[in-house]
Design a protein around this motif. Structure first.
Motif, PDB file in Angstrom:
ATOM      1  N   ASN A 120       0.774  -1.212  -0.133  1.00  0.00           N
ATOM      2  CA  ASN A 120      -0.046   0.248   0.038  1.00  0.00           C
ATOM      3  C   ASN A 120       0.747   1.202  -0.126  1.00  0.00           C
ATOM      4  OD1 ASN A 120      -2.334  -1.318  -0.023  1.00  0.00           O
ATOM      5  ND2 ASN A 120      -2.598  -1.472   2.179  1.00  0.00           N
ATOM      6  N   ARG A 121       1.889   1.178   0.922  1.00  0.00           N
ATOM      7  CA  ARG A 121       2.838   2.517   0.858  1.00  0.00           C
ATOM      8  C   ARG A 121       3.398   2.678  -0.481  1.00  0.00           C
ATOM      9  NH1 ARG A 121       8.118   3.322   1.541  1.00  0.00           N
ATOM     10  NH2 ARG A 121       8.671   0.809   1.834  1.00  0.00           N
ATOM     11  N   ILE A 122       4.203   1.671  -0.910  1.00  0.00           N
ATOM     12  CA  ILE A 122       4.964   1.843  -2.275  1.00  0.00           C
ATOM     13  C   ILE A 122       3.853   2.272  -3.333  1.00  0.00           C
ATOM     14  CG2 ILE A 122       6.367   0.926  -3.955  1.00  0.00           C
ATOM     15  CD1 ILE A 122       7.685  -0.739  -1.714  1.00  0.00           C
ATOM     16  N   PHE A 123       2.815   1.626  -3.609  1.00  0.00           N
ATOM     17  CA  PHE A 123       1.715   1.671  -4.611  1.00  0.00           C
ATOM     18  C   PHE A 123       1.148   3.011  -4.493  1.00  0.00           C
ATOM     19  CE2 PHE A 123      -2.258   1.538  -6.993  1.00  0.00           C
ATOM     20  CZ  PHE A 123      -1.857   0.479  -7.818  1.00  0.00           C
ATOM     21  N   LYS A 124       1.013   3.759  -3.263  1.00  0.00           N
ATOM     22  CA  LYS A 124       0.494   5.054  -3.126  1.00  0.00           C
ATOM     23  C   LYS A 124       1.623   6.024  -3.448  1.00  0.00           C
ATOM     24  CE  LYS A 124      -2.491   8.096  -0.729  1.00  0.00           C
ATOM     25  NZ  LYS A 124      -3.474   8.434   0.465  1.00  0.00           N
ATOM     26  N   LEU A 125       2.791   5.653  -3.135  1.00  0.00           N
ATOM     27  CA  LEU A 125       3.800   6.693  -3.319  1.00  0.00           C
ATOM     28  C   LEU A 125       4.182   6.931  -4.822  1.00  0.00           C
ATOM     29  CD1 LEU A 125       5.955   8.052  -1.692  1.00  0.00           C
ATOM     30  CD2 LEU A 125       7.425   6.067  -2.183  1.00  0.00           C
ATOM     31  N   LEU A 126       4.059   5.578  -5.540  1.00  0.00           N
ATOM     32  CA  LEU A 126       4.458   5.952  -6.956  1.00  0.00           C
ATOM     33  C   LEU A 126       3.179   6.373  -7.871  1.00  0.00           C
ATOM     34  CD1 LEU A 126       6.834   2.804  -7.641  1.00  0.00           C
ATOM     35  CD2 LEU A 126       7.204   5.202  -6.818  1.00  0.00           C
ATOM     36  N   THR A 127       1.944   6.062  -7.555  1.00  0.00           N
ATOM     37  CA  THR A 127       0.907   6.412  -8.209  1.00  0.00           C
ATOM     38  C   THR A 127      -0.053   7.589  -8.009  1.00  0.00           C
ATOM     39  OG1 THR A 127      -0.769   4.941  -7.147  1.00  0.00           O
ATOM     40  CG2 THR A 127       0.545   3.893  -8.898  1.00  0.00           C
ATOM     41  N   GLY A 128       0.080   7.659  -6.449  1.00  0.00           N
ATOM     42  CA  GLY A 128      -0.847   8.727  -5.709  1.00  0.00           C
ATOM     43  C   GLY A 128      -2.142   8.090  -5.280  1.00  0.00           C
ATOM     44  N   TYR A 129      -2.299   6.955  -5.446  1.00  0.00           N
ATOM     45  CA  TYR A 129      -3.754   6.342  -5.144  1.00  0.00           C
ATOM     46  C   TYR A 129      -3.426   5.148  -4.357  1.00  0.00           C
ATOM     47  CZ  TYR A 129      -5.700   8.739  -8.998  1.00  0.00           C
ATOM     48  OH  TYR A 129      -6.037  10.011 -10.040  1.00  0.00           O
ATOM     49  N   SER A 130      -4.367   4.680  -3.494  1.00  0.00           N
ATOM     50  CA  SER A 130      -4.404   3.459  -2.862  1.00  0.00           C
ATOM     51  C   SER A 130      -4.959   2.250  -3.665  1.00  0.00           C
ATOM     52  CB  SER A 130      -5.346   3.479  -1.738  1.00  0.00           C
ATOM     53  OG  SER A 130      -6.486   3.383  -1.947  1.00  0.00           O
ATOM     54  N   PRO A 131      -4.414   0.887  -3.826  1.00  0.00           N
ATOM     55  CA  PRO A 131      -4.696  -0.015  -4.511  1.00  0.00           C
ATOM     56  C   PRO A 131      -6.364   0.004  -4.819  1.00  0.00           C
ATOM     57  CG  PRO A 131      -2.930  -0.696  -3.266  1.00  0.00           C
ATOM     58  CD  PRO A 131      -3.400   0.665  -2.819  1.00  0.00           C
ATOM     59  N   SER A 132      -7.122   0.149  -3.732  1.00  0.00           N
ATOM     60  CA  SER A 132      -8.529   0.055  -3.730  1.00  0.00           C
ATOM     61  C   SER A 132      -9.177   1.210  -4.335  1.00  0.00           C
ATOM     62  CB  SER A 132      -8.920  -0.252  -2.155  1.00  0.00           C
ATOM     63  OG  SER A 132      -8.681   1.046  -1.438  1.00  0.00           O
ATOM     64  N   SER A 133      -8.445   2.298  -4.627  1.00  0.00           N
ATOM     65  CA  SER A 133      -9.163   3.662  -4.752  1.00  0.00           C
ATOM     66  C   SER A 133      -8.527   3.845  -6.368  1.00  0.00           C
ATOM     67  CB  SER A 133      -9.016   4.716  -4.118  1.00  0.00           C
ATOM     68  OG  SER A 133      -7.588   5.140  -3.917  1.00  0.00           O
ATOM     69  N   LEU A 134      -7.713   3.069  -6.798  1.00  0.00           N
ATOM     70  CA  LEU A 134      -7.300   3.519  -8.325  1.00  0.00           C
ATOM     71  C   LEU A 134      -8.310   3.376  -9.420  1.00  0.00           C
ATOM     72  CD1 LEU A 134      -4.458   3.139  -9.748  1.00  0.00           C
ATOM     73  CD2 LEU A 134      -4.967   1.078 -10.391  1.00  0.00           C
ATOM     74  N   PRO A 135      -8.340   4.380 -10.257  1.00  0.00           N
ATOM     75  CA  PRO A 135      -9.369   4.879 -11.258  1.00  0.00           C
ATOM     76  C   PRO A 135      -9.455   3.747 -12.406  1.00  0.00           C
ATOM     77  CG  PRO A 135      -8.279   6.858 -10.572  1.00  0.00           C
ATOM     78  CD  PRO A 135      -7.376   5.773  -9.889  1.00  0.00           C
ATOM     79  N   ASP A 136     -10.468   3.402 -12.873  1.00  0.00           N
ATOM     80  CA  ASP A 136     -10.770   2.383 -13.870  1.00  0.00           C
ATOM     81  C   ASP A 136     -10.082   2.543 -14.924  1.00  0.00           C
ATOM     82  OD1 ASP A 136     -12.392   1.166 -12.355  1.00  0.00           O
ATOM     83  OD2 ASP A 136     -14.499   1.763 -13.162  1.00  0.00           O
ATOM     84  N   ASP A 137      -9.832   3.953 -15.428  1.00  0.00           N
ATOM     85  CA  ASP A 137      -8.689   4.159 -16.540  1.00  0.00           C
ATOM     86  C   ASP A 137      -7.503   4.675 -16.405  1.00  0.00           C
ATOM     87  OD1 ASP A 137      -9.326   6.793 -15.181  1.00  0.00           O
ATOM     88  OD2 ASP A 137     -10.206   7.711 -17.200  1.00  0.00           O
ATOM     89  N   TYR A 138      -7.072   4.400 -15.072  1.00  0.00           N
ATOM     90  CA  TYR A 138      -5.585   4.696 -15.081  1.00  0.00           C
ATOM     91  C   TYR A 138      -4.662   3.988 -15.724  1.00  0.00           C
ATOM     92  CZ  TYR A 138      -1.511   5.607 -11.990  1.00  0.00           C
ATOM     93  OH  TYR A 138      -0.244   6.085 -11.793  1.00  0.00           O
ATOM     94  N   THR A 139      -3.475   4.534 -16.006  1.00  0.00           N
ATOM     95  CA  THR A 139      -2.385   4.139 -16.726  1.00  0.00           C
ATOM     96  C   THR A 139      -0.938   4.556 -16.013  1.00  0.00           C
ATOM     97  OG1 THR A 139      -3.480   4.141 -18.734  1.00  0.00           O
ATOM     98  CG2 THR A 139      -0.871   3.882 -18.661  1.00  0.00           C
ATOM     99  N   PHE A 140      -0.483   3.551 -15.494  1.00  0.00           N
ATOM    100  CA  PHE A 140       0.961   3.746 -14.681  1.00  0.00           C
ATOM    101  C   PHE A 140       2.016   4.403 -16.006  1.00  0.00           C
ATOM    102  CE2 PHE A 140       4.919   2.410 -12.696  1.00  0.00           C
ATOM    103  CZ  PHE A 140       4.967   3.417 -11.786  1.00  0.00           C
ATOM    104  N   THR A 141       2.353   5.706 -15.691  1.00  0.00           N
ATOM    105  CA  THR A 141       3.414   6.040 -16.681  1.00  0.00           C
ATOM    106  C   THR A 141       4.598   6.594 -15.665  1.00  0.00           C
ATOM    107  OG1 THR A 141       2.280   8.472 -16.224  1.00  0.00           O
ATOM    108  CG2 THR A 141       1.919   6.963 -18.047  1.00  0.00           C
ATOM    109  N   ALA A 142       5.084   5.627 -14.815  1.00  0.00           N
ATOM    110  CA  ALA A 142       6.102   5.891 -13.871  1.00  0.00           C
ATOM    111  C   ALA A 142       6.257   7.433 -13.483  1.00  0.00           C
ATOM    112  CB  ALA A 142       7.612   5.684 -14.820  1.00  0.00           C
ATOM    113  N   ALA A 143       5.202   7.817 -12.800  1.00  0.00           N
ATOM    114  CA  ALA A 143       5.002   9.258 -12.349  1.00  0.00           C
ATOM    115  C   ALA A 143       6.137   9.794 -11.331  1.00  0.00           C
ATOM    116  CB  ALA A 143       3.566   9.318 -11.899  1.00  0.00           C
TER     117      ALA A 143
END
Length: 291
Positions: A243-266
């Motif tokens: 949860n910590r690393i996921f939110k750090l790199l995406t800005g979202y928690s795994p459970s709140s990730l938008p349906d249309d989200y694309t990870f772009t190494a933000a």
């Protein structure tokens, strides 16, 4: 996120592509084609074969074929004009040469060359692809005639091995360690850590974690909603760490990730070695053709 070889596809018989990016953000990659960029507004951070450059408005850079690189705008309104072209266009005079440094002493009229090339590639008039080749060729003739050059270095076996390492990490991302990478590269762990950071501009574990998050995003987007299972499949030791690393790199928690989200190494490393989790919004505002 993973460092990859980008395959450029041109339309018809074209060997040149022109486009402008707002807030350009791309991950570590390389390609057989050459890339000429000019910052038209704002500033950027460009890493080429492990060396970091900071071009600002009006600066131009030539990124040669097979150069491991990434380009990141420093501000959301930064505009970067880009010409991608087949190196065969310049091989007869630049085949055995390389620029000593990718940042050029001036832009060689790049704005006009870009505008004319984009117009020709878009309108597709008589002999347009040859005219586009000729414009790029003349631009690069001026560059190679005026900039300092050296013999083009043959890519070392270590460089080739590094590129193979990216594939190994992507294949075994759930359990790959620094020691695994060191054995693969034939280096000790301490040296490999320094080498990896110098060549890629990022720490080894940051890269591995980003690949893990990329895979986790793919799984969640496919409807694998059990966060604990996803964390386990991606090799995170605990759900808390995931949860910590996921939110750090995406800005979202795994459970709140938008349906249309694309990870772009933000996430990008800040000067103090921390992580800036700002979400990027890269936009291709014009181009000669859809890739």
């Amino acid at each position: 996120m993973s460092a990859t070889k980008e395959q450029w596809k041109y339309g018809g018989g074209e060997r040149v592509w022109a486009g402008t990016y707002r807030n350009s953000q791309n991950t570590l990659h390389w390609h057989s084609d050459c890339e000429f960029i000019c910052v038209r507004r704002g500033a950027a951070t460009v890493v080429c074969d492990g060396v970091t450059y900071k071009p600002t408005e009006g600066d131009a850079m030539f990124i040669d074929s097979e150069c491991l690189h990434r380009i990141n705008a420093n501000t959301p309104d930064t505009l970067i004009q880009t010409l991608i072209f087949d190196r065969k266009i310049i091989n007869d005079f630049a085949g055995e040469l390389a620029l000593t440094a990718p940042v050029l002493s001036n832009d060689y009229g790049a704005a006009q060359v870009y505008a004319q090339t984009l117009k020709e590639l878009t309108e597709k008039g008589a002999l347009y692809s040859y005219r586009a080749d000729a414009r790029v060729r003349q631009l690069m003739l001026d560059v190679f005639a005026c900039e300092q050059t050296e013999n083009k270095k043959v890519k070392s076996k270590t460089d080739e091995k590094l590129r193979a390492l990216f594939a190994e990490i992507y294949k075994h991302y759930d359990s790959y360690t620094l020691d695994d990478a060191a054995r693969f590269m034939g280096m000790n762990s301490s040296y490999l850590s320094r080498f990896f950071t110098a060549r890629t501009g990022m720490h080894f574990m940051r890269y591995v974690n980003a690949v893990k998050v990329e895979k986790a995003v793919e799984m969640l987007s496919r409807g694998e909603n059990n966060v604990t299972e996803v964390a386990d499949k991606c090799g995170f030791g605990t759900i808390r760490n995931f949860n910590r690393i996921f939110k750090l790199l995406t800005g979202y928690s795994p459970s709140s990730l938008p349906d249309d989200y694309t990870f772009t190494a933000a996430a990008t490393e800040s000067d103090d070695g921390g992580i800036n989790p700002t979400l990027f919004d890269c936009e291709l505002i014009e181009c000669s053709s859809i890739r």
